[in-house]
Design an enzyme around this catalytic site. Structure first.
Site, PDB file in Angstrom:
ATOM      1  N   ASP A   1       0.866  -1.183   0.000  1.00  0.00           N
ATOM      2  CA  ASP A   1       0.000   0.000   0.000  1.00  0.00           C
ATOM      3  C   ASP A   1       0.904   1.234   0.000  1.00  0.00           C
ATOM      4  O   ASP A   1       1.733   1.382   0.905  1.00  0.00           O
ATOM      5  CB  ASP A   1      -0.886  -0.017   1.248  1.00  0.00           C
ATOM      6  CG  ASP A   1      -1.923   1.093   1.261  1.00  0.00           C
ATOM      7  OD1 ASP A   1      -1.697   2.150   0.647  1.00  0.00           O
ATOM      8  OD2 ASP A   1      -2.969   0.905   1.919  1.00  0.00           O
TER       9      ASP A   1
ATOM     10  N   LYS B   1      -1.584   9.386   1.513  1.00  0.00           N
ATOM     11  CA  LYS B   1      -1.906  10.526   2.371  1.00  0.00           C
ATOM     12  C   LYS B   1      -0.726  10.861   3.286  1.00  0.00           C
ATOM     13  O   LYS B   1      -0.077   9.981   3.836  1.00  0.00           O
ATOM     14  CB  LYS B   1      -3.144  10.214   3.207  1.00  0.00           C
ATOM     15  CG  LYS B   1      -4.416  10.109   2.374  1.00  0.00           C
ATOM     16  CD  LYS B   1      -5.625   9.859   3.249  1.00  0.00           C
ATOM     17  CE  LYS B   1      -6.886   9.770   2.396  1.00  0.00           C
ATOM     18  NZ  LYS B   1      -8.089   9.494   3.234  1.00  0.00           N
TER      19      LYS B   1
END
Length: 224
Positions: free
Chosen positions: A124, A128
């Site tokens: 992943d 952010k």
């Protein structure tokens, strides 16, 4: 929780190549730390970790391709790597094992200089900003890896995320780590190092998925 997940968790408990320690085991004196070759693989071959191994396709594929190395797929999601663990048992791949844990605890499970190589496959990217410390190539993770790796050991990052590829190159350059190879498109690259042809021959579930959508697959090989 679905019945399939429960069944896989139950089968994982019985599979001889699955290790599922508790957090207390990790933070205590973990019994296999420094003894993976002796007690799990029964040989003195190099140990290679795949971090965030998902369904375990890469660990299993590498175990088939390199029988003279020991591979350990690491992931917290046991219901996923059940696929790889079961296949490894069915095919008699005694050089493939799976460790269920959070990767931030990785240095609790392996001793200094115990690991020869690390693969990070399609993690992943944690795009952010507030999730930055969860990127598997964040300096905090790299410091954990350094504790368990042999000197001059190789780390590989294979990802579809141009963001993570660029972020990692920036971290490596900023901290003075050695970048050995960097490809922005491993399938479009006209030339290949002979020893990295398996980059295209072994694919994870996510790599197949991303490639089908036309996303480029990037790769970095580096030393800390």
């Amino acid at each position: 929780m679905g019945k399939n997940k429960l069944a896989r968790f139950e089968e994982n408990r019985k599979l001889p190549n699955v290790i599922q320690p508790s957090r207390a085991d990790a933070l205590g004196d973990f019994e296999l730390k420094g003894k993976w070759r002796e007690r799990v693989f029964k040989n003195n071959n190099p140990i290679v970790l795949e971090l965030g191994c998902g369904k375990g396709e890469y660990s299993v594929g590498m175990a088939k391709a390199f029988p003279d190395k020991n591979f350990i797929g690491v992931d917290i999601k046991g219901a996923r790597f059940w696929f790889g663990a079961k296949e490894a048992v069915e095919k008699g791949l005694n050089n493939a094992a799976f460790l269920r844990t959070q990767i931030e605890l990785i240095d609790c499970f392996f001793d200094e200089n115990e690991v020869d190589e690390i693969w990070i496959t399609f993690p992943d990217p944690q795009i952010k900003y507030r999730r930055g410390k969860h990127r598997l190539t964040h300096p905090d993770f790299l410091n954990r890896y350094k504790k368990i790796l042999k000197p001059s050991a190789i780390i590989h990052l294979k990802t579809d995320s141009e963001f993570l590829h660029g972020y990692t190159l920036g971290i490596l350059q900023g901290y003075g780590h050695e970048i050995l190879t960097a490809h922005h498109d491993i399938y479009g690259a006209p030339e290949y190092e002979p020893d990295t042809l398996y980059l295209r021959e072994i694919k994870t579930y996510y790599e197949e998925l991303f490639s089908a959508k036309g996303k480029t697959i990037t790769y970095i090989k580096f030393r800390l």
